[in-house]
Design an enzyme around this catalytic site. Sequence first.
Site, PDB file in Angstrom:
ATOM      1  CD  GLU A  61      -9.245 -11.929  10.820  1.00 61.40           C
ATOM      2  OE1 GLU A  61      -9.875 -11.199  11.356  1.00 61.40           O
ATOM      3  OE2 GLU A  61      -7.915 -12.596  11.566  1.00 61.40           O
ATOM      4  CE1 TYR A  85      -8.011 -15.434  10.582  1.00 60.48           C
ATOM      5  CE2 TYR A  85      -5.979 -15.781   8.956  1.00 60.48           C
ATOM      6  CZ  TYR A  85      -6.733 -14.848  10.018  1.00 60.48           C
ATOM      7  OH  TYR A  85      -6.088 -13.769   9.783  1.00 60.48           O
TER       8      TYR A  85
END
Length: 399
Positions: free
Chosen positions: A197, A109
């Site tokens: 992101e 992530y």
Amino acid sequence: MDIHEYQAKEILANFGVDVPPGGLAYSPEQAAYRARELGGDKWIVKAQVHAGGRGKAGGVKLCDSENDMYEACDAMFGRKLVTHQTGPEGKGIYRVYVESAVQIDREIYLGFVLDRSSQRVMIVASSEGGMEIEEISEQRPDSIVRSIVEPAVGLQEFQAREIAFKLGLEAGLVQHMVRTLQGCYAAFSELDATMVEINPLVITGDNRVLALDAKMSFDDNALFRHPQIAELRDKSQEDPRESRAADRGLSYVGLDGNIGCIVNGAGLAMATMDTIKLAGGEPANFLDIGGGASPERVAKAFRLVLSDQNVQAILVNIFAGINRCDWVAEGVVLALKELDIDIPVVVRLAGTNVEEGQKILAQSGLPIIRATTLMEAAERAVGAWQNDLTQATRMMALK
Ligand code: ADP
Ligand code: MG
């Protein structure tokens, strides 16, 4: 402003972030053509909507034949995709992105966000990619690496290397990770983004660092500096009420209640919504008409609030500092005369030129309900709305 995954990937690729080859499609036929163009025998087709969580909601499908691709696309085009981020009404699928399927060894992530307490860009990374960051912070908080970037010098190599080491990357991949991190940071700061992101950023079977997903949001107030980004806006993904407001330079957020709010200042708008709730009603919107509102701007705000079918009463709450109550009053009168409004309108004015404002309202001969305090205004708006409802029910019963 949000953009689509394929747009974010194109931007990030220009800043040196590696992404799998892919192509956009507006129909199942085009998607099949894209797959043929890419070659190989496995593709991922991905609904392009402004929301995450598509994988779990059926918006990301693995296909290994042309027939598969047609079927996956038929199930997507023209439908609404409901994910945990879209709300129950979902978001329409009008484009899909076809990408070569990648063999994944590890998922990471990676996020770049504005950290308000340090007033800096913060990098948030975790070795537990694939899960949403909310889940990671609940289930594996120890896996999260945070790093704050000093704006005067930007993201330094040593700092990026440190993040790569903390994520447990093997030495041969560190340089590739550094390039990825620096690319994201450069895109973030040069383009006035508010969020980047990549979830997941993956290590592939053949040892590359690839962004399999990408999300970017931009600061609306800086879009004028980036016309090429402003152009990427997709109104099909926005609440139509909010699109209309943005086009008119008003700050508006649509809600589910029946009392429309016209207020100057974001803080006062929040307080107005709270007070409506306290008085037993539900606000239909947040609307900040800003300082120095001309009568025309106030009339525009009325038009916008009334375009919501659920609005059954309107509360105007103005505290005039830079604003002038007489202008706002003129705007209210102008709107009521122009727009044939048949629902109760409550107006509370305070501050600069309040006497003139009250006089304009009183002399207009229009059925405007006036109030002095915010509480009184909210109670009157809720009361008038409930009264109107009982009257309407009575009329229905008489018919
Ligand atoms: P979302 O976050 O909206 O669910 P993603 O783009 O992250 O959508 O895709 C969901 C999952 O699908 C990813 O976590 C990844 O496991 C898989 N995936 C996405 N793109 C590819 C690809 N090109 N090759 C292989 N797997 C992929
Ligand atoms: Mg994702």
